[in-house]
Design a protein around this motif. Sequence first.
Motif, PDB file in Angstrom:
ATOM      1  N   VAL A 245     -72.330 -55.569  39.210  1.00 55.95           N
ATOM      2  CA  VAL A 245     -72.182 -56.674  40.168  1.00 55.95           C
ATOM      3  C   VAL A 245     -71.302 -56.245  41.339  1.00 55.95           C
ATOM      4  N   TRP A 246     -70.198 -55.550  41.036  1.00 56.28           N
ATOM      5  CA  TRP A 246     -69.282 -55.092  42.098  1.00 56.28           C
ATOM      6  C   TRP A 246     -69.967 -54.096  43.025  1.00 56.28           C
ATOM      7  N   SER A 247     -70.780 -53.213  42.472  1.00 56.56           N
ATOM      8  CA  SER A 247     -71.481 -52.229  43.291  1.00 56.56           C
ATOM      9  C   SER A 247     -72.526 -52.899  44.180  1.00 56.56           C
ATOM     10  N   ALA A 248     -73.218 -53.918  43.642  1.00 59.94           N
ATOM     11  CA  ALA A 248     -74.233 -54.600  44.443  1.00 59.94           C
ATOM     12  C   ALA A 248     -73.618 -55.362  45.610  1.00 59.94           C
ATOM     13  N   ALA A 249     -72.372 -55.835  45.435  1.00 57.76           N
ATOM     14  CA  ALA A 249     -71.708 -56.597  46.490  1.00 57.76           C
ATOM     15  C   ALA A 249     -70.940 -55.719  47.462  1.00 57.76           C
ATOM     16  N   SER A 250     -70.930 -54.405  47.246  1.00 56.13           N
ATOM     17  CA  SER A 250     -70.188 -53.506  48.124  1.00 56.13           C
ATOM     18  C   SER A 250     -70.977 -53.240  49.400  1.00 56.13           C
ATOM     19  N   HIS A 251     -70.355 -52.455  50.279  1.00 55.72           N
ATOM     20  CA  HIS A 251     -70.993 -52.132  51.548  1.00 55.72           C
ATOM     21  C   HIS A 251     -71.990 -50.984  51.431  1.00 55.72           C
ATOM     22  N   LEU A 252     -72.178 -50.456  50.222  1.00 53.98           N
ATOM     23  CA  LEU A 252     -73.099 -49.346  50.045  1.00 53.98           C
ATOM     24  C   LEU A 252     -74.530 -49.779  50.330  1.00 53.98           C
ATOM     25  N   ALA A 253     -75.290 -48.870  50.882  1.00 53.56           N
ATOM     26  CA  ALA A 253     -76.717 -49.131  51.073  1.00 53.56           C
ATOM     27  C   ALA A 253     -77.400 -49.235  49.714  1.00 53.56           C
ATOM     28  N   ALA A 254     -78.519 -49.941  49.680  1.00 49.26           N
ATOM     29  CA  ALA A 254     -79.208 -50.166  48.410  1.00 49.26           C
ATOM     30  C   ALA A 254     -79.633 -48.857  47.767  1.00 49.26           C
ATOM     31  N   HIS A 255     -80.085 -47.916  48.569  1.00 50.90           N
ATOM     32  CA  HIS A 255     -80.511 -46.621  48.029  1.00 50.90           C
ATOM     33  C   HIS A 255     -79.326 -45.864  47.448  1.00 50.90           C
ATOM     34  N   THR A 256     -78.176 -45.887  48.133  1.00 47.18           N
ATOM     35  CA  THR A 256     -76.985 -45.186  47.645  1.00 47.18           C
ATOM     36  C   THR A 256     -76.469 -45.823  46.365  1.00 47.18           C
ATOM     37  N   SER A 257     -76.420 -47.151  46.334  1.00 50.35           N
ATOM     38  CA  SER A 257     -75.961 -47.842  45.128  1.00 50.35           C
ATOM     39  C   SER A 257     -76.843 -47.527  43.932  1.00 50.35           C
ATOM     40  N   SER A 258     -78.156 -47.491  44.148  1.00 48.77           N
ATOM     41  CA  SER A 258     -79.072 -47.154  43.057  1.00 48.77           C
ATOM     42  C   SER A 258     -78.855 -45.720  42.585  1.00 48.77           C
ATOM     43  N   THR A 259     -78.595 -44.798  43.519  1.00 49.22           N
ATOM     44  CA  THR A 259     -78.354 -43.403  43.137  1.00 49.22           C
ATOM     45  C   THR A 259     -77.080 -43.274  42.326  1.00 49.22           C
TER      46      THR A 259
END
Length: 345
Positions: A261-275
């Motif tokens: 949940v914290w990673s999804a709400a961060s400023h990371l792009a969706a592709h980076t968060s998934s990686t």
Amino acid sequence: MGTMRERRLGARTGIEFAPRTLRHSRATELVRAGAWARGLCSAHDQRWASHGKPDLGEFKAGAAAVAVRAGSEGVDGFDLSALAVGARLEVAYVLGCRHDDRTVRVPPSTVRHLVALVADSGAGSLLDRPMEDWLDEVRSRGRRDPSPTIGLVRYAYRSLSDLGGIDIEAEYASDVWVASRLGIKVTRSPAQTRFDTIDQRWLRAAVKRWARLRLGSGTTFGSVHLDARARLWLSRFLGRRDPRASDEAVVTRDALESYLVWSAASHLAAHTSSTYITCLRVFLDACRRHGWLPRLPATAAIYHDDLPSRPRPLPRFIPEFVMAQLEDPECLACCPTPRRGRWSP
């Protein structure tokens, strides 16, 4: 020449040093700050041009030495007379290595700062003190931008330490991995990866073991750098969730769900968060398989359903000017025509 280190440095540099001063001349070419295709320093290059650009071989054979003036930026020579013989050889050797690397230009002011630093300390060798002591001394001098000198001190300490050969185990034990020192050739950045940004020691040790295993299995250095970046985000999350976490027992399934949940709400792009989440899944499986985190809960796992879906990329249309070229009758006439299932001109 004295000690074994001084003889070794003298053999490496190929330079004969005067007992009190080091003057810029053809014999001390290795202590130049810059590199020119003609093999001349800036002062000799100006003299060569003012003489009508004669034959380089004859000019080098007859050119006299250029006197070094204190504070001169136009002459790439340095007065090392304030240093002890051993330290003088070490500084000259470091400048020669930096010159041969052809990477970063060292400003003369930075070299003078290093010389003054070693001279004021009275040390006979840069290796007489730990590197952190030298870095603290540089910072305490109050220069507006001490980073060039800090970089030169780090480079000097590493170059001198490597005279006896690189200890590969010590390099892997370090928190900063440099690809060239590990014997890994890289053609593009990153050339180093850092693990000291991971605050939890138990997590840092496991990440380094996993990174070494990945390198041994043929993974590129850039991919390992990405893995370390992914674990940095886990370290930041654990530091905010439980700053006093002492071991891997805090990595529970509930903690991992909160991390998602914290990673999804961060400023990371969706592709980076998934990686990053995919890397975490593989990392946890490897730790459980090899026993790197023995107190890791059995339920601490990332499942396939937990992985966020990657966004579908936008279609890449053919530019209009390319289509105009393809549809040009002259271009179409050059294309082969199909005949009985075969292409013929």
